[in-house]
Design an enzyme around this catalytic site. Structure first.
Site, PDB file in Angstrom:
ATOM      1  CB  CYS A 338     117.433  88.385 -45.011  1.00  0.00           C
ATOM      2  SG  CYS A 338     115.694  88.460 -45.487  1.00  0.00           S
ATOM      3  CG  HIS A 435     118.858  88.073 -49.821  1.00  0.00           C
ATOM      4  ND1 HIS A 435     119.399  87.188 -48.914  1.00  0.00           N
ATOM      5  CD2 HIS A 435     117.548  88.224 -49.478  1.00  0.00           C
ATOM      6  CE1 HIS A 435     118.460  86.811 -48.066  1.00  0.00           C
ATOM      7  NE2 HIS A 435     117.336  87.426 -48.375  1.00  0.00           N
TER       8      HIS A 435
END
Length: 504
Positions: A338, A435
């Site tokens: 991310c 994630h």
């Protein structure tokens, strides 16, 4: 509305989150329909949860996701209606019922609490629908009486919702008698009446040695003890909620593969590393500011960030950019997740000032990509597939920004049919917005084989479930759970479904 009980702490990090999760699992084992609730949370470890009645999804604290798992139910945004995500030393992004509502400095946020209480009470009414019991977690401490006037997280909520309170004291940090007696002393009479009793948490050694301490607390407060909980080693197997725990993860036992994780000032969703930490042949070291990335690390993972540009500056201030270059020259691998993915590129631009001010920053340059922050935030649970290993993945996205460049022609995963991520030409560096990548047991096993580790990829989720069961059994042994759950009856709430469950 269901019956309810609330755990508040004499301070932060006293173990409320784990106790609530354990009690939720214990109540579920007793056959109760139980739900978690936390009016206000502050954490950059977020999870994606359903927004009942809407097609989209929203954000809640990771702790409430874990507590929902303990209850055996799907998480919803109403389990944590107000989530504060710190993005500077003085300000946070404000998420209300799963959606970003803006950002505010700490002082300005205090003035907003009156309006946020309406959202809290709306979610409170919704979360108890169809439940027998709701276990509420406070935030910080009710002893912060300077914040009491506008409080929505502790006694402000408890008195408004008429929920009895159990105080949690952490004996491991010392001064637990003074913490409980002092809390009793400074609470108003109205707030003091809400307290049904207390729990002593994190005790090491012979519990009977604290009998005199229990007697002293009784003399000072008149409150009953629900029990003393010995140190819960199983808690280390649960996802962490708060970055305060990172100080305890700065070292570990030497193992065949060392994974170095720079401890960014605004680190987010670092529980992505928990499945690797659970591997017996993997040592995960969170590297604090002021320390160098270890030269013997085989893998460096740059985790998520709530402030990519700000954390890029901190990365360089710590000299980690030079360490990363040396790591790569030694043949080491690099993964960016991310915000860490964004940092690995050539440039990060924030033209709208979404992270606090319009800016452009030079990236670390290990991937040929560039990122532009965009107002629309991606928040969703996803099903994916590893392109390199061809194994299924599940996870979630919570990010701002669009990343493009030549290395995106070598994507890392396919998310719902869409390519995501980028890989360097030599395959030593990759980044992705997904994630939960390491939470996939088949992927983790295949990935670790590239480092010569065979036999990894044990069922991580089963380990979390087993830890919750063990903690629930531990609490049943050391707490008077009958009395604690029965104390919820004093909330003055009625639940037809729970009319007979309080008799044991």
């Amino acid at each position: 509305m269901a019956h309810a009980i609330m755990l508040q702490g004499t301070g932060s990090d006293v173990g409320k989150t784990v106790l609530v999760a354990g009690l939720c699992r214990a109540a579920r084992k007793r056959g109760l329909k139980v739900r978690p609730f936390k009016p206000q949370n502050m954490s950059n470890n977020a999870a994606v949860a359903a927004i009942p009645g809407e097609a989209g999804e929203g954000e809640i604290g990771r702790a409430q996701w874990l507590q929902a798992l303990a209850c055996g139910v799907e998480p919803t945004v109403h389990m944590n209606p107000v989530l504060l995500k710190p993005q500077s030393d003085i300000g946070s992004q404000i998420v209300v019922q799963g959606k970003v509502a803006g950002a505010a400095a700490a002082r300005d946020y205090q003035a907003l609490k009156g309006r946020l209480m309406d959202a809290v009470m709306d979610s409170w009414a919704r979360v108890g629908e169809g439940a027998d019991l709701v276990i509420v977690e406070g935030a910080g401490s009710p002893a912060e009486i300077n914040l009491r006037a506008r409080d929505i997280a502790n006694m402000g909520f408890a008195t408004r919702a008429d929920v009895p309170v159990v105080l949690v004291g952490d004996i491991d940090r010392g001064g637990v008698i003074a913490a409980l007696a002092g809390t009793h002393l400074i609470l108003s009479e109205e707030d003091r009446r809400m307290v049904a009793g207390y729990i002593i948490n994190k005790f090491r050694g012979d519990v009977s040695l604290f009998d005199d301490g229990i007697a002293a607390i009784g003399r000072f407060t008149g409150w009953r003890s629900f029990g003393t909980v010995p140190w819960l080693s199983e808690a280390a197997r649960l996802p962490s909620e708060d970055s305060v725990v990172l100080e305890r993860l700065a070292g570990g036992t030497a193992r065949p593969l060392k994974v170095a994780v720079p401890m960014l000032p605004r680190i987010a969703n670092f529980d992505d590393l928990d499945p690797l930490r659970a591997e017996p042949l993997v040592e995960v070291v969170f590297v604090p500011p002021g320390s160098r990335l270890p030269a013997d690390a085989g893998l460096v993972v740059i985790p998520g960030s709530k402030s990519t540009i700000g954390d890029l500056a901190a990365f360089r201030q710590n000299g980690w950019d030079s360490d990363l270059i040396a790591h790569r020259r030694r043949g080491g691998r690099i993964v960016g997740l991310c915000g860490g993915y964004q940092m690995l590129g050539r440039r990060v631009g924030d033209p709208h000032g979404l992270e606090g001010g319009a800016a452009t920053a030079e990236g670390l340059g290990h991937l040929d990509v560039e990122t532009v922050m965009e107002p629309e935030k991606s928040v969703r649970n996803v099903h994916a597939r590893s392109i390199h290993h061809d194994v299924p993945l599940t996870g979630y996205e919570i990010h701002l920004g669009r990343t493009e460049g030549a290395d995106c022609l070598r994507p890392v995963v396919e998310i719902d049919g869409r390519a995501d991520g980028a890989t360097s030409p030599d395959g030593k560096v990759f980044g992705t917005y997904l994630h939960g990548l390491f939470g996939s047991d088949p992927f983790r096993a295949r990935f670790l084989e590239e480092f010569g580790i065979v036999g990894g990829g044990a069922d991580y989720r089963a380990g979390v479930e087993a830890a919750l069961d063990a903690i629930a059994d531990h609490l049943e042994t050391h707490l008077d759970c009958d009395a604690l759950f029965a104390a919820a009856r004093s909330a003055g709430l009625d639940s037809p479904a729970a009319s007979n469950i309080w008799q044991y």
